[in-house]
Design an enzyme around this catalytic site. Structure first.
Site, mmCIF file in Angstrom:
data_model
loop_
_atom_site.group_PDB
_atom_site.id
_atom_site.type_symbol
_atom_site.label_atom_id
_atom_site.label_comp_id
_atom_site.label_asym_id
_atom_site.label_seq_id
_atom_site.Cartn_x
_atom_site.Cartn_y
_atom_site.Cartn_z
ATOM 1 N N CYS A 274 0.817 -1.224 0.000
ATOM 2 C CA CYS A 274 0.000 0.000 0.000
ATOM 3 C C CYS A 274 0.850 1.273 0.000
ATOM 4 C CB CYS A 274 -0.992 -0.028 1.154
ATOM 5 S SG CYS A 274 -0.265 0.084 2.808
ATOM 6 N N HIS A 322 -2.690 1.370 6.788
ATOM 7 C CA HIS A 322 -3.047 1.261 5.363
ATOM 8 C C HIS A 322 -3.205 2.653 4.777
ATOM 9 C CE1 HIS A 322 -4.373 -1.033 1.886
ATOM 10 N NE2 HIS A 322 -5.298 -0.110 1.686
ATOM 11 N N HIS A 334 -5.681 1.850 -4.405
ATOM 12 C CA HIS A 334 -4.817 1.309 -3.353
ATOM 13 C C HIS A 334 -4.426 -0.123 -3.676
ATOM 14 C CE1 HIS A 334 -7.925 -1.018 -0.697
ATOM 15 N NE2 HIS A 334 -8.354 -0.954 -1.934
#
Length: 359
Positions: A274, A322, A334
């Site tokens: 990520c 994240h 993402h």
């Protein structure tokens, strides 16, 4: 008498039971065995029931999340290890250069000493008295004075070089120790990540094909987006409006990464995690971001969710584990998790933790 005492202490022989007595003893023995068996069976722990599909899904989700947390810690440790490696290399090069200069100064000092030795060691006044050309001698003596000054300068330079080399080597030793600690930390995080992902795979292997497909569909829903080809069609529908050209370049890079696999620790060009994706996207726009989610969140201006604009970084979970790149309309690009490639997803599918404007 002795014989009588021995016979008195001798145990009487047991005679075998026969007839009704024997049958009674056998019945009692069987009853005792049955009782013991029932007690043992009552004490044994019952086998744990196999986890349900829902329990497996919950455990796998938790393992994936824990693996992502460990991945960001790994990324941070790797960034520090890389910096320590560069520092050690630079200090090693500096020590080598200073050692070369020290050897040059020592050679010059040795040459000067040799020249002085060859010029003789008589007392200067006696050399002047014995000289057939006093003017020439005085000119030579002036040269020797200058040579003495040069010798003093060389000695001072050597002393400085030795001191500096000692300092550089001491700092290099300290950085080498830090590097060893960083590498140990890297190994620990790498082991944790692999263990959690292996546990997740084992749990998924306990599901039937239909249950596994249902898990993937629910995971897609939780992490946003449907099949990758749908994301690609969205990406082809036209450029996203961005507040400036750099944000536009970052978004364009992220669109180009759609469909590429999630790999922990990866920063592209063929796979991403990520924070690796957001770092690479903004690098394409000429902006250098730090490596991890918990450092990227401090790499720009914090903004509330109500002021989000395309190009902003959006963060999730309480531990800031994240990150995605906001593209407008409540959507982001993402890298979700292992097994799920880079995609477009709604930002409300995960617990929102904050946002940062880079440019």
């Amino acid at each position: 008498m002795a014989a009588h005492r021995r016979s008195a202490h001798r145990k009487p022989k047991q005679r075998p039971l026969t007839g009704p007595a024997a049958r009674t003893a056998a019945t009692l023995a069987l009853a005792g065995a049955a009782t013991a068996g029932s007690v043992t069976g009552a004490g044994a722990a019952p086998a744990e029931p196999a986890p349900t599909a829902a329990q497996v899904k919950a455990k796998v989700d938790r393992l994936y999340h824990d693996a992502e947390v460990a991945t960001e810690k790994y990324n941070g440790a790797k960034e520090k290890a890389d910096a320590a490696t560069r520092t050690v290399d630079a200090l090693t090069d500096e020590a080598a250069r200073r050692t070369d200069r020290l050897n040059t100064a020592r050679h010059a000092l040795g040459s000067l000493a040799t020249a002085q030795y060859r010029s003789g060691t008589l007392d200067p006044a006696l050399q002047l008295a014995l000289s057939s050309d006093p003017d020439a001698y005085l000119e030579g003596a002036s040269y020797l004075d200058r040579a003495g000054d040069r010798q003093t300068g060389l000695l001072r330079n050597i002393k400085r070089q030795v001191s500096r080399i000692t300092q550089v080597k001491a700092r290099a030793d300290e950085e080498t120790e830090r590097l060893a600690a960083r590498r140990t930390e890297l190994r620990e995080h790498r082991t944790a990540i692999r263990a959690k992902l292996a546990d997740a795979r084992k749990l998924l292997d306990t599901l039937t094909a239909d249950e596994r497909a249902a898990f993937e569909r629910s995971a897609d829903a939780r992490h946003g987006g449907g099949p990758v080809h749908a994301d690609r069609s969205t990406a082809r529908s036209g450029p996203v409006s961005a507040p400036d050209s750099r944000a536009g370049q970052a978004i364009a890079f992220a669109h180009g990464a759609i469909g590429k696999p999630y790999v922990w620790g990866a920063t592209g060009p063929n796979a991403f995690d990520c924070s690796g994706l957001t770092q690479a996207a903004w690098k394409a726009a000429g902006v250098s971001l730090p490596r991890t989610t918990y450092t990227q969140i401090n790499a720009g201006q914090r903004i509330p969710r109500s002021r989000l604009a395309p190009g902003d970084l959006v963060f999730f979970y309480s531990g800031i584990s994240h990150v995605g790149l906001y593209i407008g309309g409540g959507q982001m690009i993402h890298a979700p998790r292992p097994g799920a490639p880079v995609r477009i997803a709604p930002i409300d599918q995960m617990p929102f933790a904050g946002a940062t404007r880079v440019a």
